[in-house]
Design an enzyme around this catalytic site. Structure first.
Site, PDB file in Angstrom:
ATOM      1  N   GLY A 164      73.231  74.922  -1.471  1.00  0.00           N
ATOM      2  CA  GLY A 164      72.342  73.769  -1.411  1.00  0.00           C
ATOM      3  C   GLY A 164      73.011  72.543  -2.005  1.00  0.00           C
ATOM      4  N   GLY A 165      72.719  72.262  -3.269  1.00  0.00           N
ATOM      5  CA  GLY A 165      73.192  71.037  -3.921  1.00  0.00           C
ATOM      6  C   GLY A 165      74.672  70.758  -3.737  1.00  0.00           C
ATOM      7  N   GLU A 168      61.706  77.819   0.140  1.00  0.00           N
ATOM      8  CA  GLU A 168      60.938  76.562   0.112  1.00  0.00           C
ATOM      9  C   GLU A 168      59.958  76.516   1.271  1.00  0.00           C
ATOM     10  OE1 GLU A 168      64.355  73.975  -0.194  1.00  0.00           O
ATOM     11  OE2 GLU A 168      64.733  74.834  -2.178  1.00  0.00           O
ATOM     12  N   GLY A 216      68.650  75.818  -7.202  1.00  0.00           N
ATOM     13  CA  GLY A 216      68.537  74.487  -7.772  1.00  0.00           C
ATOM     14  C   GLY A 216      68.341  74.463  -9.281  1.00  0.00           C
ATOM     15  N   SER A 225      72.460  78.152  -6.725  1.00  0.00           N
ATOM     16  CA  SER A 225      73.339  77.529  -7.717  1.00  0.00           C
ATOM     17  C   SER A 225      74.801  77.956  -7.575  1.00  0.00           C
ATOM     18  CB  SER A 225      72.824  77.799  -9.138  1.00  0.00           C
ATOM     19  OG  SER A 225      71.546  77.203  -9.313  1.00  0.00           O
ATOM     20  N   ASN A 252      73.146  74.094   3.213  1.00  0.00           N
ATOM     21  CA  ASN A 252      71.769  73.680   3.492  1.00  0.00           C
ATOM     22  C   ASN A 252      71.526  72.354   2.772  1.00  0.00           C
ATOM     23  OD1 ASN A 252      69.041  73.341   3.769  1.00  0.00           O
ATOM     24  ND2 ASN A 252      68.458  75.125   2.543  1.00  0.00           N
ATOM     25  N   TRP A 253      71.487  71.293   3.553  1.00  0.00           N
ATOM     26  CA  TRP A 253      71.333  69.957   2.955  1.00  0.00           C
ATOM     27  C   TRP A 253      69.904  69.699   2.488  1.00  0.00           C
ATOM     28  CZ3 TRP A 253      74.239  66.061   6.663  1.00  0.00           C
ATOM     29  CH2 TRP A 253      75.593  66.409   6.720  1.00  0.00           C
ATOM     30  N   LYS A 254      68.979  70.543   2.922  1.00  0.00           N
ATOM     31  CA  LYS A 254      67.552  70.311   2.617  1.00  0.00           C
ATOM     32  C   LYS A 254      67.174  68.896   3.079  1.00  0.00           C
ATOM     33  CE  LYS A 254      67.952  73.790  -0.862  1.00  0.00           C
ATOM     34  NZ  LYS A 254      67.491  74.389  -2.098  1.00  0.00           N
ATOM     35  N   HIS A 299      63.525  80.521   4.399  1.00  0.00           N
ATOM     36  CA  HIS A 299      63.918  79.944   3.110  1.00  0.00           C
ATOM     37  C   HIS A 299      62.713  79.923   2.169  1.00  0.00           C
ATOM     38  CE1 HIS A 299      65.359  77.206   0.049  1.00  0.00           C
ATOM     39  NE2 HIS A 299      66.575  77.462   0.480  1.00  0.00           N
ATOM     40  N   GLU A 354      68.783  84.922  -1.557  1.00  0.00           N
ATOM     41  CA  GLU A 354      68.627  83.762  -2.436  1.00  0.00           C
ATOM     42  C   GLU A 354      67.486  84.007  -3.422  1.00  0.00           C
ATOM     43  OE1 GLU A 354      70.263  79.891  -0.528  1.00  0.00           O
ATOM     44  OE2 GLU A 354      68.179  80.106   0.018  1.00  0.00           O
TER      45      GLU A 354
HETATM   46  P1  13P Z   1      71.272  75.393  -4.594  1.00  0.00           P
HETATM   47  O1  13P Z   1      72.674  75.739  -4.176  1.00  0.00           O
HETATM   48  O2  13P Z   1      71.066  73.921  -4.794  1.00  0.00           O
HETATM   49  O3  13P Z   1      70.803  76.233  -5.716  1.00  0.00           O
HETATM   50  O4  13P Z   1      70.324  75.749  -3.334  1.00  0.00           O
HETATM   51  C1  13P Z   1      70.423  77.001  -2.761  1.00  0.00           C
HETATM   52  C2  13P Z   1      69.630  77.004  -1.508  1.00  0.00           C
HETATM   53  O5  13P Z   1      68.407  76.954  -1.546  1.00  0.00           O
HETATM   54  C3  13P Z   1      70.348  77.054  -0.252  1.00  0.00           C
HETATM   55  O6  13P Z   1      69.504  77.359   0.805  1.00  0.00           O
END
Ligand code: 13P
Length: 263
Positions: A236-237, A99, A175, A215, A13-15, A97, A169
């Protein structure tokens, strides 16, 4: 006991990150290293990159998905993108998600409507669920996650369920650099799987993939993939870094090979 082979899945997930040139460069460097490992890969870039990346990835096994969708098919919904539009360029959508839930106020009902809309358009879904730190501290994590899951999956038929993946998650792990422990993930995934046997049936549960997200890094990936019932990760990251994402991919494929060898 019902057994079913669940093909491991690594989703990135690149956000809201990367411009088009960076996106093309990242995918170009991932393409050779993610081939033939025996695991599915799903990349979730921002909407605007879906079309160029779909051309770049044509003929490869790397799948593309969107990070969001609106539940109406068309009309006066300024700024929104519908499932029939997405279905032309990608095969999956991430819904639920945290967010989207916390920053954009998406309720369980909205998540369920989005899920139904994308499934009706023939796409697959990654449904994200997870508790906040406060909910975890109050000891209500499992009931919260099971409630979110029921609200989204309730009423889906077996064919629709076969196109769903759940991503657990925990919000406090996203993050933050502080992944959930193997024990915490194992407990939640066991609770989810036991619950799903009752809610959607043993066969559907045995086919349903559950990912962990929060993470995930090359350093902790192998440990997370060793947890029974975990079929991959939503990253994510670390999905923005070709070497990091490739290392996580290899850890997933290696854990599968080990599990197969041990049977
Ligand atoms: P991180 O891997 O950056 O913690 O993000 C997880 C995430 O929200 C994937 O959807």
């Amino acid at each position: 006991m019902t057994t079913a082979y669940r093909r491991p899945l690594l989703a990135g997930n690149w956000k809201m990150n990367l411009n088009r040139l960076d996106a093309v460069e990242l995918v170009s460097s991932l393409m050779p290293s993610l081939a033939e490992g025996g695991c599915d890969v799903l990349l979730l870039p921002p909407f605007v990159h879906l079309f160029p990346l779909s051309r770049l990835l044509a003929g490869t096994s790397i799948q593309l998905g969107a990070q969001n969708v609106y539940f109406e098919p068309a009309g006066a919904f300024t700024g929104e993108v519908s499932a029939p539009m997405l279905q032309e360029t990608c095969g999956a959508v991430l819904v639920g998600h945290s967010e989207r839930r916390t920053i954009f106020g998406e309720t369980d009902e909205v998540v369920a409507r989005k899920l139904r809309a994308l499934l009706s358009s023939g796409m697959s879904a990654v449904l994200a669920v997870g508790e906040s730190g406060e909910i975890r501290d109050s000891g209500m994590s499992a009931s919260h996650v099971l409630m979110q899951t029921d609200a989204a999956l309730g009423g889906l038929d077996q064919e629709q369920l076969s196109r769903c993946v759940i991503a657990y998650e925990p919000i406090w792990a996203i993050g933050t650099g502080k992944s959930a422990t193997q024990a915490e993930v194992g407990e939640m995934v066991t609770a989810l799987r036991q619950h799903l046997v009752g809610s959607i049936g043993a066969d559907a549960e045995a086919r349903l993939r559950i990912l962990y997200g929060g993470s995930v890094t090359p350093a902790n990936a192998a440990g997370l993939f060793a947890i029974p019932g975990v079929d991959g990760a939503l990253v994510g990251g670390a999905s923005l870094d070709a070497d990091g994402f490739t290392a996580i991919y290899h850890a997933l494929c290696a854990s599968t090979a080990q599990a197969d060898g041990g049977q």
